[in-house]
Design a protein around this motif. Structure first.
Motif, short mmCIF file in Angstrom:
data_model
loop_
_atom_site.label_atom_id
_atom_site.label_comp_id
_atom_site.label_asym_id
_atom_site.label_seq_id
_atom_site.Cartn_x
_atom_site.Cartn_y
_atom_site.Cartn_z
N HIS A 1 -2.79 -3.45 -4.62
CA HIS A 1 -2.18 -2.44 -5.48
C HIS A 1 -1.96 -1.17 -4.66
N ALA B 1 5.05 6.23 -7.48
CA ALA B 1 5.30 4.86 -7.94
C ALA B 1 4.04 4.02 -7.82
N ARG B 2 4.05 2.90 -8.51
CA ARG B 2 2.97 1.91 -8.41
C ARG B 2 3.58 0.55 -8.11
N ARG B 3 3.05 -0.09 -7.09
CA ARG B 3 3.48 -1.44 -6.72
C ARG B 3 2.26 -2.35 -6.74
N GLU C 1 1.53 5.08 -4.98
CA GLU C 1 2.37 6.00 -4.20
C GLU C 1 2.37 7.34 -4.93
N GLU D 1 10.47 -3.83 -12.46
CA GLU D 1 10.81 -5.15 -11.92
C GLU D 1 9.54 -5.97 -11.64
N THR E 1 4.64 9.33 0.45
CA THR E 1 5.68 8.45 -0.08
C THR E 1 6.78 9.31 -0.71
N HIS F 1 0.77 -6.59 -6.18
CA HIS F 1 0.96 -7.96 -5.69
C HIS F 1 -0.26 -8.76 -6.14
N ARG G 1 4.85 -10.09 -7.81
CA ARG G 1 5.09 -8.79 -7.18
C ARG G 1 5.79 -7.91 -8.19
N GLY G 2 5.37 -6.66 -8.27
CA GLY G 2 5.99 -5.79 -9.27
C GLY G 2 6.08 -4.35 -8.82
N ASN G 3 7.07 -3.66 -9.35
CA ASN G 3 7.26 -2.23 -9.13
C ASN G 3 7.39 -1.58 -10.50
#
Length: 422
Positions: free
Chosen positions: A156, A318-320, A159, A338, A314, A322, A331-333
């Motif tokens: 995780h 944002a948060r990403r 950002e 998405e 960054t 996996h 996988r997500g954003n």
């Protein structure tokens, strides 16, 4: 349906312009009937917006809570170190409570608050708004539908965004851990809560590394003054030049950061505030001490392992994520809305696109307030971000900070036992 009434304790950016603002846009759900705020200008503005009579406007929350109970709930939106007393007094008085995160930077206070909510049978809901996002709600559903099989590992990334970090954690209210909270608690108890929720198990061990590397005196460009408006020679090249930052940066405008600079957002008033106020300081000449990057490793009882990275460096806030399971990976954003789901047995990929509003934690703030109102109307005890589950995620964050400082892996069960015995 019944309109829920609330007293507002703390009318800053989150309290006054997010949670109380819900009452403006949804008057059928929520009405603010009293406010306690030491800043007279902010207090008067909230009173005017919500039609609060003068006798229900208080400089000190203690005065408000000494009165007879006057509403269904209390919205506690004071600074991090100032949550414990108003929350506990409000619970004792008979109010249900919505408390801004983090609950407290003190582990024993966190445990006590959770215990008090249970003792008095009140809702104590913590503003872990990400649980109310369409993004993480969909991911949780996919896990529960066994689309990934047994969870094995999660990566995780938080950002923070260079602009958000500069505003809140270099110039702003959360720049010093000794005055507020460690950054991993203040900014990332959201993330600890989500990781705890997705892992579906209790955390057992925590380790962490991080530091304040860039936003400090030794990295100041030559000739940079203490305040941007004191003739900084680097104004055209600096991403943090205060007037440009607050008047022109689209994200700063979208997040309403200018309201933190000055209650009066007229350009002249803001420029005057930037001359000598905290938000006009050079980012290399502030008194900040919180980290600007940190990694956290978690181990859970069900053997899921987690790695989380938080970084100021960054472009976007944002948060990403996996997520790796035995049947597939995800996988997500969050900000793009998405989610990509890969199935190991079929080799197929599914792309899920969700609508994500551009403000308010991608719409999570509004969703949380809707649920809070619903919980009060139904007198529900099953609260998605109630204190009973929020206590553990807060303790994980504090354990991470202890690990970062000491260099030791922290046993969370021992850490909690220590907090309970204090």
């Amino acid at each position: 349906m019944k309109v829920i009434t609330a007293v507002l304790i703390g009318a800053g950016l989150r309290g006054g312009w997010v949670y109380a603002a819900y009452a403006q846009s949804h008057p059928e759900d929520l009405k603010i009937v009293a406010v306690a705020e030491p800043d007279e200008e902010r207090r008067n503005l909230i009173a005017e917006v919500h039609g609060i009579p003068e006798e229900r406007c208080y400089q000190d929350y203690r005065e408000l809570l000494e009165e007879e109970k006057m509403a269904d709930c209390a919205l506690v939106c004071t600074q991090d170190t100032m949550h414990f007393e108003p929350v506990t007094k409000a619970l004792e008085k008979g109010y249900h409570v919505l408390c801004e995160k983090p609950m407290s930077p003190d582990a024993s206070e966190i445990v006590t608050m959770g215990n008090m909510a249970e003792k008095y049978g009140r809702i104590l809901m913590i503003c872990h708004v990400l649980r109310y996002s369409s993004f993480f709600s969909r991911i949780k559903n996919l896990i529960e539908e066994d689309r990934l099989g047994r969870l094995i590992s999660i990566q995780h990334i938080e950002e923070v965004g260079y602009w958000h970090h500069a505003h809140s954690f270099v110039r702003g209210n959360w720049r010093r851990s000794d005055e507020t909270s460690p950054m991993i608690l203040q900014k990332c108890c959201h993330d600890m809560d989500i990781l705890l929720w997705l892992a579906g198990s209790s955390c057992t061990k925590v380790s962490s590394f991080g530091d304040l590397t860039y936003f400090k005196e030794e990295n100041a460009p030559e000739g940079a003054p203490a305040y941007c408006l004191d003739g900084c020679p680097h104004r055209d090249q600096c991403a943090f030049y205060a007037p440009k930052f607050y008047f022109e940066h689209p994200k700063a405008e979208a997040d309403g950061f200018i309201h933190a600079v000055s209650a009066d957002t007229d350009r002249k008033a803001v420029l005057e505030a930037l001359k000598t106020g905290p938000y006009g300081r050079c980012v290399f000449h502030c008194d900040n001490n919180v980290v600007d990057h940190q990694v956290v490793n978690l181990e859970f009882e069900n053997h899921v392992t987690v790695n989380m990275t938080m970084s100021a460096f960054t472009e976007n806030c944002a948060r990403r994520i996996h997520i790796m399971g035995t049947k597939g990976e995800l996988r997500g954003n969050m900000e793009l809305g998405e989610i990509e789901l890969s199935d190991f047995s079929t080799g197929e990929k599914e792309i899920i696109r969700l609508y994500t509003p551009p403000t308010g934690h991608s719409g999570s703030d509004t969703n949380m307030m809707k649920d809070f109102v619903r919980y009060l109307r139904e007198d529900s005890v099953q609260v998605r971000s109630g204190a009973s589950v929020s206590v553990e995620s807060h303790l994980i964050a504090l354990a991470a900070e202890r690990s970062r400082v000491t260099g030791e892996t922290v046993d969370l069960r021992e850490f909690r036992k220590e907090a309970e015995e204090r």
